[in-house]
Design an enzyme around this catalytic site. Structure first.
Site, PDB file in Angstrom:
ATOM      1  NE  ARG A   4      -3.592  -0.284   2.418  1.00 35.81           N
ATOM      2  CZ  ARG A   4      -3.753  -1.269   3.296  1.00 35.81           C
ATOM      3  NH1 ARG A   4      -3.146  -1.235   4.458  1.00 35.81           N
ATOM      4  NH2 ARG A   4      -4.547  -2.286   3.018  1.00 35.81           N
ATOM      5  CG  ASN A  68       0.279  -0.236  10.271  1.00 36.96           C
ATOM      6  OD1 ASN A  68      -0.627  -0.962   9.881  1.00 36.96           O
ATOM      7  ND2 ASN A  68       0.303   1.074  10.056  1.00 36.96           N
ATOM      8  CG  ASP A  84       1.902  -4.394   7.742  1.00 35.89           C
ATOM      9  OD1 ASP A  84       1.746  -5.279   8.601  1.00 35.89           O
ATOM     10  OD2 ASP A  84       1.074  -3.500   7.525  1.00 35.89           O
ATOM     11  CG  ASP A  86       0.550 -10.199   7.932  1.00 35.14           C
ATOM     12  OD1 ASP A  86       0.297  -9.487   6.947  1.00 35.14           O
ATOM     13  OD2 ASP A  86       1.210 -11.240   7.878  1.00 35.14           O
ATOM     14  CG  ASP A  88      -2.545  -4.208  11.623  1.00 37.22           C
ATOM     15  OD1 ASP A  88      -1.548  -3.536  11.321  1.00 37.22           O
ATOM     16  OD2 ASP A  88      -3.098  -5.018  10.849  1.00 37.22           O
ATOM     17  CG  ASP A 101      -5.240  -8.518  10.574  1.00 39.23           C
ATOM     18  OD1 ASP A 101      -6.385  -8.970  10.382  1.00 39.23           O
ATOM     19  OD2 ASP A 101      -4.901  -7.367  10.247  1.00 39.23           O
ATOM     20  CD  GLU A 104      -3.301 -10.856   6.963  1.00 38.05           C
ATOM     21  OE1 GLU A 104      -2.886 -10.441   5.873  1.00 38.05           O
ATOM     22  OE2 GLU A 104      -4.140 -10.241   7.651  1.00 38.05           O
TER      23      GLU A 104
END
Length: 158
Positions: A4, A68, A84, A86, A88, A101, A104
């Site tokens: 992103r 993050n 990152d 994942d 958060d 997450d 994840e």
């Protein structure tokens, strides 16, 4: 590959220990090419050597935070980047929070064979964020976001 990218963020403060930036209504581009614009002003805090960064979003019902969990940031050629991982931490105006997450992170750590030290750093970072929330440190200090937002408005209108 970039996950992103924010089109722009104004740097409000840069020192050996921290980068503080701000943005409002900026274009964000996702890795699949999709674009969208942020809906509220945000104060972004990146501590040097920290395994997390904080985005404080200023909304009508108060300041919401999103932390993050990621590698320490790099700033090269006016581009700030980090990995990152994942995980958060979402923080509400009353400073209650939820860790997001986790599944994840577990899946990606297995798929990508994260070294044990990275997994340990990520877990320590989550604990550090929670401690900072509880102690009202950094971006969670009363008045911190408001002070930097005022500076953003002054600099933006110059």
């Amino acid at each position: 590959m970039l996950h992103r990218a924010w089109d722009q963020t104004m740097v409000l403060h840069l020192s050996d220990s921290v980068l503080i930036g701000a943005n409002d209504n900026v274009k964000v581009t996702e890795s699949d090419g999709r674009e969208w614009r942020t809906r509220e002003p945000a104060i972004c805090t990146f501590g040097r050597g920290q395994w997390f960064n904080t985005i404080a979003m200023i909304r009508d019902d108060g300041t919401h935070y999103y932390c993050n969990i990621g590698s320490p940031f790099s700033l090269r050629n006016d581009v700030l980047s980090y990995i990152d991982y994942d995980l958060d931490v979402k923080i509400y105006p009353d400073l209650s929070y939820v860790v997001l997450d986790q599944e994840e992170f577990t899946l990606h750590s297995q798929q990508m064979n994260y070294p044990a030290e990275v997994t340990a750093q990520v877990n320590r970072a989550v604990e550090e964020v929670i401690t900072w929330i509880q102690e009202k440190r950094g971006a969670f200090q009363p008045g911190f976001v408001e002070r930097w937002y005022e500076r953003f408005l002054v600099m933006k209108n110059r």
